[in-house]
Design a protein around this motif. Structure first.
Motif, mmCIF file in Angstrom:
data_model
loop_
_atom_site.group_PDB
_atom_site.id
_atom_site.type_symbol
_atom_site.label_atom_id
_atom_site.label_comp_id
_atom_site.label_asym_id
_atom_site.label_seq_id
_atom_site.Cartn_x
_atom_site.Cartn_y
_atom_site.Cartn_z
ATOM 1 N N ILE A 489 31.784 -88.097 -22.759
ATOM 2 C CA ILE A 489 31.521 -87.779 -21.521
ATOM 3 C C ILE A 489 30.791 -88.632 -20.761
ATOM 4 O O ILE A 489 31.390 -89.088 -19.621
ATOM 5 N N ARG A 490 29.697 -89.293 -21.318
ATOM 6 C CA ARG A 490 29.047 -90.431 -20.520
ATOM 7 C C ARG A 490 29.945 -91.572 -20.288
ATOM 8 O O ARG A 490 29.808 -92.103 -19.147
ATOM 9 N N MET A 491 30.838 -91.965 -21.388
ATOM 10 C CA MET A 491 31.721 -93.120 -20.992
ATOM 11 C C MET A 491 32.687 -92.836 -19.879
ATOM 12 O O MET A 491 33.060 -93.511 -18.996
ATOM 13 N N ASN A 492 33.085 -91.465 -19.994
ATOM 14 C CA ASN A 492 34.271 -91.145 -18.838
ATOM 15 C C ASN A 492 33.635 -91.007 -17.341
ATOM 16 O O ASN A 492 34.226 -91.272 -16.439
ATOM 17 N N LEU A 493 32.205 -90.581 -17.276
ATOM 18 C CA LEU A 493 31.676 -90.457 -16.065
ATOM 19 C C LEU A 493 31.318 -91.783 -15.729
ATOM 20 O O LEU A 493 30.802 -91.923 -14.437
ATOM 21 N N TYR A 494 31.214 -92.801 -16.599
ATOM 22 C CA TYR A 494 30.545 -94.191 -16.122
ATOM 23 C C TYR A 494 31.579 -94.700 -14.796
ATOM 24 O O TYR A 494 31.197 -95.764 -13.957
ATOM 25 N N VAL A 495 32.723 -94.289 -14.698
ATOM 26 C CA VAL A 495 33.780 -94.785 -13.811
ATOM 27 C C VAL A 495 33.235 -94.551 -12.357
ATOM 28 O O VAL A 495 33.642 -95.177 -11.420
ATOM 29 N N ASN A 497 30.327 -95.455 -11.149
ATOM 30 C CA ASN A 497 29.745 -96.359 -10.717
ATOM 31 C C ASN A 497 30.357 -97.373 -9.897
ATOM 32 O O ASN A 497 30.011 -98.192 -8.997
ATOM 33 N N LYS A 498 32.011 -97.254 -10.142
ATOM 34 C CA LYS A 498 32.670 -98.002 -9.665
ATOM 35 C C LYS A 498 33.499 -97.809 -8.556
ATOM 36 O O LYS A 498 33.921 -98.290 -7.658
ATOM 37 N N ARG A 499 34.204 -96.279 -8.746
ATOM 38 C CA ARG A 499 34.998 -95.841 -7.858
ATOM 39 C C ARG A 499 34.697 -94.452 -7.569
ATOM 40 O O ARG A 499 34.170 -93.633 -8.453
ATOM 41 N N THR A 500 34.624 -93.932 -6.319
ATOM 42 C CA THR A 500 34.125 -92.611 -5.647
ATOM 43 C C THR A 500 35.264 -91.977 -4.911
ATOM 44 O O THR A 500 34.961 -91.129 -3.996
ATOM 45 N N ASP A 501 36.591 -92.365 -5.057
ATOM 46 C CA ASP A 501 37.603 -91.730 -4.352
ATOM 47 C C ASP A 501 37.821 -90.319 -4.936
ATOM 48 O O ASP A 501 37.689 -90.153 -5.891
ATOM 49 N N PRO A 502 38.530 -89.425 -4.168
ATOM 50 C CA PRO A 502 38.855 -88.055 -4.549
ATOM 51 C C PRO A 502 39.432 -87.808 -5.671
ATOM 52 O O PRO A 502 39.035 -86.718 -6.444
ATOM 53 N N ASP A 503 40.288 -88.623 -5.992
ATOM 54 C CA ASP A 503 41.171 -88.430 -7.254
ATOM 55 C C ASP A 503 40.187 -88.641 -8.354
ATOM 56 O O ASP A 503 39.965 -87.979 -9.509
ATOM 57 N N ILE A 505 36.773 -88.248 -8.631
ATOM 58 C CA ILE A 505 35.872 -87.349 -8.576
ATOM 59 C C ILE A 505 36.348 -86.178 -9.298
ATOM 60 O O ILE A 505 35.665 -85.212 -9.914
ATOM 61 N N ALA A 506 37.856 -85.738 -8.757
ATOM 62 C CA ALA A 506 38.312 -84.683 -9.247
ATOM 63 C C ALA A 506 38.446 -84.611 -10.952
ATOM 64 O O ALA A 506 38.257 -83.761 -11.564
ATOM 65 N N ARG A 507 38.903 -85.725 -11.330
ATOM 66 C CA ARG A 507 38.905 -86.197 -12.793
ATOM 67 C C ARG A 507 37.484 -85.823 -13.532
ATOM 68 O O ARG A 507 37.319 -85.328 -14.559
ATOM 69 N N CYS A 508 36.499 -86.407 -12.912
ATOM 70 C CA CYS A 508 35.366 -86.322 -13.410
ATOM 71 C C CYS A 508 34.733 -84.890 -13.577
ATOM 72 O O CYS A 508 33.822 -84.500 -14.089
ATOM 73 N N ILE A 509 35.127 -84.017 -12.556
ATOM 74 C CA ILE A 509 34.704 -82.584 -12.357
ATOM 75 C C ILE A 509 35.057 -81.904 -13.663
ATOM 76 O O ILE A 509 34.298 -81.024 -14.356
ATOM 77 N N GLU A 510 36.149 -82.240 -14.274
ATOM 78 C CA GLU A 510 36.414 -81.822 -15.676
ATOM 79 C C GLU A 510 35.656 -82.108 -16.860
ATOM 80 O O GLU A 510 35.212 -81.121 -17.618
ATOM 81 N N LYS A 513 32.551 -79.949 -16.323
ATOM 82 C CA LYS A 513 32.848 -78.451 -17.202
ATOM 83 C C LYS A 513 32.412 -78.724 -18.655
ATOM 84 O O LYS A 513 32.157 -77.685 -19.022
ATOM 85 N N GLU A 514 32.928 -79.855 -19.093
ATOM 86 C CA GLU A 514 32.801 -79.937 -20.502
ATOM 87 C C GLU A 514 31.487 -79.916 -21.063
ATOM 88 O O GLU A 514 31.021 -79.566 -22.273
ATOM 89 N N ILE A 515 30.679 -80.260 -20.027
ATOM 90 C CA ILE A 515 29.128 -80.357 -20.438
ATOM 91 C C ILE A 515 28.437 -78.902 -20.515
ATOM 92 O O ILE A 515 27.688 -78.659 -21.174
ATOM 93 N N GLN A 516 29.134 -78.148 -19.496
ATOM 94 C CA GLN A 516 28.804 -76.700 -19.499
ATOM 95 C C GLN A 516 29.161 -76.056 -21.010
ATOM 96 O O GLN A 516 28.556 -75.283 -21.680
ATOM 97 N N ASN A 517 30.280 -76.516 -21.443
ATOM 98 C CA ASN A 517 30.815 -76.170 -22.730
ATOM 99 C C ASN A 517 29.980 -76.397 -23.937
ATOM 100 O O ASN A 517 29.572 -75.838 -24.806
ATOM 101 N N ILE A 518 29.534 -77.794 -23.851
ATOM 102 C CA ILE A 518 28.353 -78.281 -24.709
ATOM 103 C C ILE A 518 27.166 -77.317 -24.774
ATOM 104 O O ILE A 518 26.410 -76.917 -25.909
ATOM 105 N N GLU A 519 26.739 -77.170 -23.451
ATOM 106 C CA GLU A 519 25.506 -76.211 -23.439
ATOM 107 C C GLU A 519 25.805 -74.881 -23.876
ATOM 108 O O GLU A 519 24.840 -74.452 -24.784
#
Length: 665
Positions: A489-495, A497-503, A505-510, A513-519
């Motif tokens: 998850i950390r590697m996928n959220l690293y993006v 730092n480079k891009r903050t366009d809506p698409d 951000i939408a992908r990163c929201i998923e 949610k996975e972090i909540q599953n780990i919790e």
């Protein structure tokens, strides 16, 4: 908690009057001007060896034992005590022999070598009772009562404590009366006779008022207050504990006078607050833990760790609970503090549901072995008493026969030199037999101690192996499971730092949610770790099934088990379940070793007022009438008797074997 009561007893004997447990009330308060207690004690030992031994030299050796007791230099105490016994024997000085043997008893008591301690106290008691003054007899009896308390023979401890109290009362010796009251009260507490124990604690409080001039008066009084508060706590009267200590004890003063006693009083208050729902109690547990480490008091450290673990378990924080439990378990096992080790194993079962079978078997094994050791030590005490009496009787017989022979020699002088030679040879033979018997007794004691030591080494090795396996398993689960997912998850959220366009951000929201599953996964693991070994039916049955798996690893036996769903294992007493487990374990081991069976079945059925368990195999069987019952069958019958159950064995040659168990529900 027994370790708590034992620690309190040690506190009493660790005050300035600690040595009073071993000293005569008159000599303890005197000192010889020739003895330099500051720096020349060791030199004095060698100087005294070259002098002719008499009562003056005896008194100097006696005072050296007092000094080494006060300084807690127990190795030197033993050296001087051995010299005192040896030299006093040469001049037939009973006082010196009694003093030396009493100090040797104290030496072995300090190192928890209870059978040797009992032997020397018993020897000292026999000699002391022969004299008019009866030196050190009160202290000897009080120590014997303490030894019986160690091995949980509370009735005998109370009996001997009362004997010591009568002597102390006759001599109007308040400090000994105080000690006897506490010994008797502790024995009554061990028998759960709390009300009567409180009466004796109150008697001790009354007598301690006569000791106000003693420098340790405040500690003596607070010690009794702590015992009384502990008795209230044992009765679950938690608010009464807090009120009593707060009203009658100056904690700040006790903290300055005696850190150990302060910790026990504070733990009493904190634990009572914890039981009443006060979550701030953990701060006081941390305080006593810190003090225990500073003064190197292992008992206080273990008590604080147990209480902290209980606190964090109540808060569902199994990580912190396990930290204190495992650290405390290692410390208790290393220092052979078995009562705390059992308590820690019970809590480890609660805090580690996934591995509860492992800790449960450790608990069962340790509990069974402790009961065996306690019975063995009690038997040794009885054997020492018996053999000592026998030796005394034999000596009396020898003395009487010797006197008779002397009279005959005077009357019948005609036998002359030949008769005298025969008497001398006979006497030497009897003396050699007595020495041989004593040597055999010492060898038997040494053998018993070596066997116990080897058992403890083997047990420690097994525990260490299990701990290493468990560490590797937990490490692998955390690394491959939770840490792997978090890294991804950390590697996928690293993006981000480079891009903050809506698409993006939408992908990163998923991934968020996975972090909540780990919790949720971590919460589930934490919840599972908090389950008790016998909290559900399946866990007890799983433990039984593990016995099948251990046999299948080297055998082709087919196992079947049928369990009535109406049996509520979670409400059945743990002692009953432990005995059932042990009987099934013994039966399966016998089948594996001797039966040559192909099929084994176990059926557990709930009746109206009983649970019926049938264990059946299709093996070669045996003739139960012609064959003596082995120790395994005797143990199974004995376990059923302990839980008021019924044991039945049905077997014939080539007809298999059936065992029926009926357990009250």
């Amino acid at each position: 908690m027994k370790i708590f009561l034992l620690s309190c007893l040690i506190i009493i004997t660790s005050c300035n009057r600690k040595n009073d447990h071993f000293l005569d009330e008159k000599t303890a308060s005197k000192s010889d001007p020739t003895v330099d207690v500051k720096d020349s004690n060791d030199k004095l030992i060698f100087e005294l060896k070259d002098k002719k031994y008499d009562t003056l030299i005896r008194n100097q050796y006696s005072q050296l034992t007092d000094v080494y007791l006060a300084k807690q230099e127990f190795t030197k105490l033993k050296i001087v005590s051995d010299i005192l016994i040896e030299k006093s024997t040469t001049i037939n000085d009973t006082f010196g022999i009694v003093k030396g043997k009493t100090c040797l008893g104290g030496y072995y008591l300090n190192y928890a070598i209870n059978d040797s301690a009992f032997y020397y106290f018993n020897e000292a008691e026999k000699l002391s009772k022969k004299t008019k003054r009866k030196p050190f007899l009160i202290s000897i009896l009080n120590n014997k009562a303490t030894l019986y308390w160690y091995v949980k023979d509370y009735k005998e401890s109370e009996k001997i404590g009362i004997e010591a109290l009568k002597l102390a009362t006759e001599k109007k010796d308040n400090i000994h009366i105080y000690g006897c009251y506490l010994t008797i009260a502790n024995a009554l507490n061990g028998m759960n006779n709390n009300e009567k124990a409180l009466k004796y604690y109150e008697k001790a409080l009354a007598i301690v008022e006569s000791l106000k001039s003693d420098p340790q008066y405040l500690v003596f009084k607070a010690q009794i207050d702590n015992y009384i508060a502990s008795t209230f706590r044992k009765q679950n009267q938690y608010q009464k504990v807090i009120n009593y200590i707060t009203e009658y004890v100056d904690l700040n003063q006790i903290k300055r006078e005696n850190s150990s006693l302060y910790c026990y009083l504070l733990d009493n208050i904190a634990y009572s607050k914890f039981k009443l729902g006060d979550t701030s109690s953990y701060k006081q547990f941390y305080e006593t833990l810190k003090i225990g480490k500073e003064i190197k008091n292992i008992s206080i450290e273990l008590t604080s760790k147990i209480y902290l673990a209980e606190f964090y378990l109540s808060q569902k924080d199994t990580v912190k609970a396990n930290f204190y439990l495992k650290e405390g378990y290692t410390q208790a096992h290393k220092n052979k503090i078995f009562e705390d080790e059992l308590k820690l194993l019970q809590l480890l079962i609660q805090a580690n549901a996934n591995n509860s079978s492992y800790y449960s078997q450790k608990y069962i094994s340790l509990n069974d072995s402790l009961q065996i050791v306690e019975r063995s030590v009690r038997d040794k005490f009885a054997r020492i008493e018996f053999e000592t009496d026998e030796i005394i009787k034999q000596k009396k017989i020898i003395e009487e026969e010797k006197n008779t022979l002397l009279i005959r020699l005077i009357l019948i002088s005609g036998f002359g030199l030949l008769t005298i030679m025969l008497i001398v040879l006979w006497y030497k033979n009897q003396s050699q037999k007595a020495k041989t018997k004593q040597l055999l007794l010492e060898q038997e004691h040494q053998k018993d101690r070596e066997e116990i030591y080897q058992l403890m080494l083997a047990q420690q090795q097994k525990i260490e192996e299990g701990k290493q396996i468990e560490k590797r398993r937990i490490s692998q689960e955390l690394h491959d499971g939770v840490m792997g997912k978090l890294s991804s998850i950390r590697m996928n959220l690293y993006v981000l730092n480079k891009r903050t366009d809506p698409d993006t951000i939408a992908r990163c929201i998923e991934y968020i949610k996975e972090i909540q599953n780990i919790e949720k996964e971590i919460r589930t693991i934490s919840h599972d770790l908090n389950k008790n070994l016998f909290s559900e039916n399946v866990n007890f049955i799983t433990i039984v099934e593990n016995l099948f798996h251990s046999i299948r690893s080297h055998s082709d036996i087919n196992f079947k088990m049928k369990v009535d769903e109406r049996i509520e294992w979670n409400v059945i007493n743990n002692d009953i379940k432990i005995n059932i487990y042990r009987i099934i374990q013994e039966a399966l081991q016998n089948i594996d070793k001797y039966s040559k069976a192909s099929n084994v079945s176990i059926e557990m059925t709930k009746k109206e007022e009983t649970i019926e368990i049938k264990i059946e195999d299709d093996g070669i069987g045996f003739n139960a009438e012609n064959q003596r019952s082995g120790i395994g069958l005797k143990n199974m019958k004995s376990r059923m008797e302990e839980i008021n159950g019924h044991f039945q064995l049905i077997t014939k040659p080539n007809k298999g074997t059936k065992i029926n168990l009926l357990i009250p529900n």
